[in-house]
Design a protein around this motif. Structure first.
Motif, PDB file in Angstrom:
ATOM      1  N   ALA A 104       0.847  -1.192   0.000  1.00 16.64           N
ATOM      2  CA  ALA A 104       0.000   0.000   0.000  1.00 16.64           C
ATOM      3  C   ALA A 104       0.885   1.245   0.000  1.00 16.64           C
ATOM      4  O   ALA A 104       1.956   1.268   0.603  1.00 16.64           O
ATOM      5  CB  ALA A 104      -0.907   0.008   1.218  1.00 16.64           C
ATOM      6  N   ALA A 105       0.428   2.283  -0.705  1.00 19.59           N
ATOM      7  CA  ALA A 105       1.178   3.541  -0.758  1.00 19.59           C
ATOM      8  C   ALA A 105       0.204   4.706  -0.690  1.00 19.59           C
ATOM      9  O   ALA A 105      -0.983   4.567  -1.014  1.00 19.59           O
ATOM     10  CB  ALA A 105       2.002   3.610  -2.036  1.00 19.59           C
ATOM     11  N   ARG A 106       0.717   5.842  -0.258  1.00 23.28           N
ATOM     12  CA  ARG A 106      -0.084   7.066  -0.193  1.00 23.28           C
ATOM     13  C   ARG A 106       0.814   8.224  -0.610  1.00 23.28           C
ATOM     14  O   ARG A 106       1.925   8.357  -0.118  1.00 23.28           O
ATOM     15  CB  ARG A 106      -0.617   7.297   1.217  1.00 23.28           C
ATOM     16  N   VAL A 107       0.316   9.060  -1.532  1.00 18.06           N
ATOM     17  CA  VAL A 107       1.033  10.255  -1.965  1.00 18.06           C
ATOM     18  C   VAL A 107       0.424  11.448  -1.234  1.00 18.06           C
ATOM     19  O   VAL A 107      -0.790  11.641  -1.256  1.00 18.06           O
ATOM     20  CB  VAL A 107       0.933  10.456  -3.497  1.00 18.06           C
ATOM     21  N   LEU A 108       1.283  12.223  -0.573  1.00 15.35           N
ATOM     22  CA  LEU A 108       0.859  13.439   0.119  1.00 15.35           C
ATOM     23  C   LEU A 108       1.584  14.618  -0.524  1.00 15.35           C
ATOM     24  O   LEU A 108       2.820  14.636  -0.566  1.00 15.35           O
ATOM     25  CB  LEU A 108       1.199  13.384   1.608  1.00 15.35           C
TER      26      LEU A 108
END
Length: 72
Positions: free
Chosen positions: A51-55
């Protein structure tokens, strides 16, 4: 499993993609290119099962956008 957080933030005259040790920091001249690379990395991580999240941060260091990439 926690998502890897890819931060797009200002760095001097450029923009930095930083993932707190998960990938090597990358520096770009434009925020648009930095953000595009962060999303590409996040998609690659998701396809590999992470899982990844771009902020995305603005020049005042406020988070102005976030996108989640669940693992495939």
């Amino acid at each position: 499993m926690d998502a890897i957080r890819l931060h797009v933030r200002p760095a001097g005259d450029g923009w930095l993609v930083d993932a707190a040790g998960a990938v090597e920091p990358l520096v770009f001249a434009s925020g648009g290119r930095a953000e595009a690379q962060a999303h590409a990395l996040a998609r690659t991580l998701a396809r590999s099962g992470q899982a990844a999240r771009v902020l995305v941060h603005d020049r005042a260091h406020r988070v102005v956008g976030t996108t989640a990439y669940p693992p495939d």
